[in-house]
Design a protein around this motif. Structure first.
Motif, short mmCIF file in Angstrom:
data_model
loop_
_atom_site.label_atom_id
_atom_site.label_comp_id
_atom_site.label_asym_id
_atom_site.label_seq_id
_atom_site.Cartn_x
_atom_site.Cartn_y
_atom_site.Cartn_z
N LEU A 1 27.79 28.15 -5.13
CA LEU A 1 28.45 28.16 -3.83
C LEU A 1 28.65 29.57 -3.30
O LEU A 1 28.26 29.88 -2.16
N TYR A 2 29.24 30.43 -4.12
CA TYR A 2 29.56 31.79 -3.64
C TYR A 2 28.35 32.72 -3.65
O TYR A 2 28.14 33.48 -2.70
N CYS A 3 27.56 32.67 -4.70
CA CYS A 3 26.48 33.65 -4.85
C CYS A 3 25.21 33.25 -4.12
O CYS A 3 24.50 34.10 -3.58
N TRP B 1 32.72 22.90 -11.67
CA TRP B 1 32.06 23.57 -12.78
C TRP B 1 31.71 25.00 -12.40
O TRP B 1 31.46 25.31 -11.24
N ARG B 2 31.68 25.86 -13.41
CA ARG B 2 31.39 27.27 -13.11
C ARG B 2 30.03 27.43 -12.46
O ARG B 2 29.85 28.30 -11.60
N GLU B 3 29.05 26.61 -12.85
CA GLU B 3 27.73 26.70 -12.24
C GLU B 3 27.80 26.35 -10.76
O GLU B 3 27.11 26.95 -9.93
N GLU C 1 25.05 30.68 -1.67
CA GLU C 1 25.25 30.14 -0.33
C GLU C 1 26.06 31.08 0.56
O GLU C 1 25.56 31.57 1.58
N VAL C 2 27.30 31.36 0.19
CA VAL C 2 28.19 32.09 1.09
C VAL C 2 27.89 33.58 1.13
O VAL C 2 27.84 34.19 2.21
N LEU C 3 27.68 34.20 -0.03
CA LEU C 3 27.57 35.66 -0.09
C LEU C 3 26.15 36.16 -0.33
O LEU C 3 25.95 37.36 -0.50
N GLN C 4 25.18 35.28 -0.33
CA GLN C 4 23.82 35.70 -0.65
C GLN C 4 23.33 36.75 0.34
O GLN C 4 23.38 36.58 1.55
N GLY C 5 22.85 37.88 -0.21
CA GLY C 5 22.31 38.96 0.62
C GLY C 5 23.34 39.90 1.20
O GLY C 5 22.99 40.87 1.87
N TYR C 6 24.62 39.63 0.98
CA TYR C 6 25.68 40.48 1.54
C TYR C 6 26.12 41.54 0.53
O TYR C 6 26.12 41.30 -0.68
N LYS C 7 26.51 42.69 1.04
CA LYS C 7 27.11 43.73 0.20
C LYS C 7 28.62 43.56 0.18
O LYS C 7 29.18 42.79 0.97
N ILE D 1 30.48 39.07 -8.45
CA ILE D 1 31.27 37.86 -8.18
C ILE D 1 31.03 36.83 -9.27
O ILE D 1 31.96 36.14 -9.72
N GLU D 2 29.81 36.72 -9.75
CA GLU D 2 29.52 35.78 -10.83
C GLU D 2 30.30 36.14 -12.10
O GLU D 2 30.82 35.27 -12.80
#
Length: 659
Positions: free
Chosen positions: A131-133, A124-126, A135-141, A286-287
């Motif tokens: 996952l990406y926003c 699902w899109r949520e 968990e994986v990419l949180q806080g990254y530029k 990304i979202e």
């Protein structure tokens, strides 16, 4: 290609398919461009760099080896060497090929075992956003996205250092000639040895060796050919080309999922320009791209539009590779002609990049256009104050215009586009039966009348699929009568009223994408017409717009394949409030729509339509509404509905939707 398949004998050479790499990073500034001309290596962003075959004598020897070992090979068409080779060498290859074939004692490869499947399409899109926003990419530029993906993947790879996988290799490594549609990849069962983290996740390499039993998706591929290729590659292959085999322990499932997450990121979410531009909130971007991808997959964005977006993105990537290869062939300081050619290719990339950014920001929503399409000036009236009736027909006879006033000024055209281009305010265009196309219908700025002469089903106007718009108006008062409008793949709504007032009378609107869109401040009157087939709502009213609908049929709209409940509510008529549009509906028949007959969209925190929470809660059920609530809604919305027949809509008749 199915496991155990054999290579077809009529395979042909194809360009390397399915690489995620060799993408040129964007160039900015004269100094960077000059440096790039001298050193192409500094401009490469390799997502997954699949090694190429050896060059020179060693490469030619390897090529001969692969030619003679090509399963089912025959001499016909196999004597064509590289252009730089001498004729004698080509003839020598032909003679060798004529005498060689696949050894009979070669054992056939076993079928490949199934690999772990974690389809991102099924998520699902949520879940993707989390996952990406989160968990994986949180806080990254954006410039640190590679590091984020590398860290994520490295942690997963620590779970197990050796495992079995299927290496899906580029067929170009194995065969000089092959058919891409028949051989999308060469699959080999390998044992994988993971090493500690090396640079970015997109360039991870792993050590592999052929696992027993020897298995491949090509039954008659020679084992010694595979060994030879791996030796050339020093048994090191891109990690993202390896897919863990099913049936191993749970740690391998985690690794397989991590690999899919990284592949999906570089295939669909990453853009080459991301780390070259400042982005305050990369996860928000990304979202947006996740939503865009999901909207394309579930059909929210019409298929022809989605295909155009994909082709533009593919063209952008190809142009970057083309620029890189051109630069690689410049051995010394570039000549003036070479420098000009590089700049041409570079600016073509810049233009495609700008177009992709615009599409991504707008997300190509089915709710209609988001910026003005018409940039043409209004002509106004003619200097001598007269109006002209433009007759559109292949041949005009006196009998065709006998009902016109004797003092009518006539001008005959065999092309609708020419007639529209000749119009000034006050003119009339009369169209006789036939099928027409006219890009100028998307540029209506003057007050004109466009009407068909005869039955509306006989005057057919189709859109041009390569154009973004079909019928767009910002005239003060334009009128279309007795016409059939057939939409074919245009981006915007079948009819878009940007400003001013448009009247549609006795028309058939067969939508393929979006329906009729009335933008903020614009007005529309539709009478005695039929609207069908829209992938969104049949009529879309933006905040502050005005519409009058009388004696129309609106049916079979909202043909969306989506699991998103907010989109599934769209149907016959959709109203976006704040400020509220004005709508008068009389004697309309709204039926067989996949959403609601009429949906009213309001912001979550704006409950001015229904003040009481209980009423709002009751409205959300769609079918369970009461007359008092609807009367309040209509009063607050300036919504007047009389004698309408709303029936057989999939979700219900009328619903208030909060977003």
């Amino acid at each position: 290609m199915a496991s155990g398949s054999r290579v077809p004998e009529d395979a042909v050479r194809a360009v390397n398919p399915g690489r995620r790499g060799e993408i040129v990073s964007a160039l900015t500034g004269d100094s960077v461009m000059a440096a790039a001309l001298k050193s192409a290596a500094s401009t490469v962003r390799s997502v997954v760099a699949s090694p190429r075959p050896l060059k020179g004598k060693a490469g030619r020897d390897a090529a001969r080896r692969r030619l003679q070992l090509l399963p089912g090979s025959q001499t016909e068409g196999r004597g064509q060497g590289p252009e730089e080779e001498e004729v004698e060498e080509e003839e020598e290859v032909e003679e060798e090929e004529a005498q060689l074939s696949v050894p009979e004692e070669d054992e056939e490869a076993q079928p490949l075992p199934p690999v772990c499947v974690f389809p991102m399409r099924g998520m699902w899109r949520e879940e993707k956003v989390a996952l990406y926003c989160d968990e994986v990419l949180q806080g990254y530029k954006a410039e640190d996205a590679d590091d984020a993906m590398s860290k994520y993947l490295s942690e997963k790879l620590k779970l197990k250092d050796k495992w079995l996988g299927v290496w899906k290799a580029n067929p170009e490594l194995f065969f000089v000639k092959y058919e891409e549609s028949s051989i999308p990849f060469v699959g080999i069962l390998v044992e994988v040895t993971c090493k500690p983290r090396q640079s970015s996740s997109s360039r991870f390499k792993v050590t592999v060796s052929v696992a027993e039993p020897f298995s491949s998706n090509i039954a008659n591929i020679p084992r010694d050919l595979v060994d030879e290729i791996l030796e050339e590659l020093e048994h090191s292959v891109p990690l993202l080309e390896v897919y863990p085999v099913e049936g191993q322990d749970s740690d391998l499932h985690d690794i397989a999922l991590a690999l899919e997450v990284v592949r999906f990121f570089y295939d669909f979410l990453w853009r080459d320009w991301d780390d070259e531009e400042s982005c305050e909130n990369y996860t928000a971007l990304i979202e947006e791209r996740i939503n865009l991808w999901c909207d394309i997959q579930d059909g929210t964005i019409p298929g022809p539009i989605a295909q155009r977006f994909k082709k533009t993105l593919e063209k952008y990537k190809n142009k970057r590779v083309e620029l890189f290869e051109y630069q690689s062939n410049i051995k010394e300081d570039p000549s003036e002609a070479e420098a000009v050619e590089c700049w041409k290719k570079y600016y073509e990339i810049v233009m495609l990049c700008g177009l992709l950014k615009m599409w991504e920001d707008l997300r190509l929503r089915v709710h209609g256009p988001f910026f003005p399409r018409i940039l043409r000036r209004r002509k106004g009236k003619r200097n001598f104050g007269k109006t002209i009736t433009h007759v559109v027909a292949k041949v005009m006879t006196a009998d065709m215009v006998k009902d016109l006033s004797p003092d009518t000024l006539l001008q005959q055209h065999d092309d609708l586009d020419l007639a529209l281009d000749s119009c000034y305010s006050g003119d009339t265009v009369v169209i006789f039966p036939g099928e027409y196309q006219a890009v100028n219908l998307a540029l209506l700025t003057d007050d004109i009348v466009i009407k068909g002469f005869g039955k509306r089903e006989e005057i057919i106007i189709t859109s041009e699929p390569s154009h973004d718009s079909f019928v767009v108006s910002k005239a003060d008062n334009v009128k279309l009568m007795h016409l059939s409008l057939i939409q074919q793949g245009t981006v915007d709504g079948i009819v878009v009223v940007e400003s001013g007032h448009m009247t549609l009378e006795n028309c058939v609107l067969k939508c393929e994408g979006t329906g009729v869109c009335v933008l903020t401040g614009a007005a529309l009157t539709i009478t005695d017409s039929e609207i069908t087939g829209a992938q969104g709502a049949g009529v879309e009213l933006y905040p502050g717009s005005v519409a009058i609908l009388e004696r129309n049929e609106i049916h079979h709209c909202n043909n969306l394949r989506t699991c998103d409940s907010s989109k599934s509510t769209l149907g016959g008529v959709n109203m976006k409030v704040l400020p509220a549009p004005k709508l008068k509906m009389t004697n309309n028949h709204i039926y067989n729509n996949n959403g609601y007959g009429v949906s009213i969209l309001q912001p979550t925190e704006q409950f001015f339509i229904v003040a009481e929470e209980a009423l709002n809660k009751g409205a959300a059920s769609g079918d369970k509404r009461d007359d008092n609530m609807l009367s309040k809604v209509m009063q607050n919305l300036n919504l007047e509905m009389n004698n309408n027949k709303i029936e057989a809509n999939l979700k219900g008749d009328i619903r208030i939707v909060t977003s």
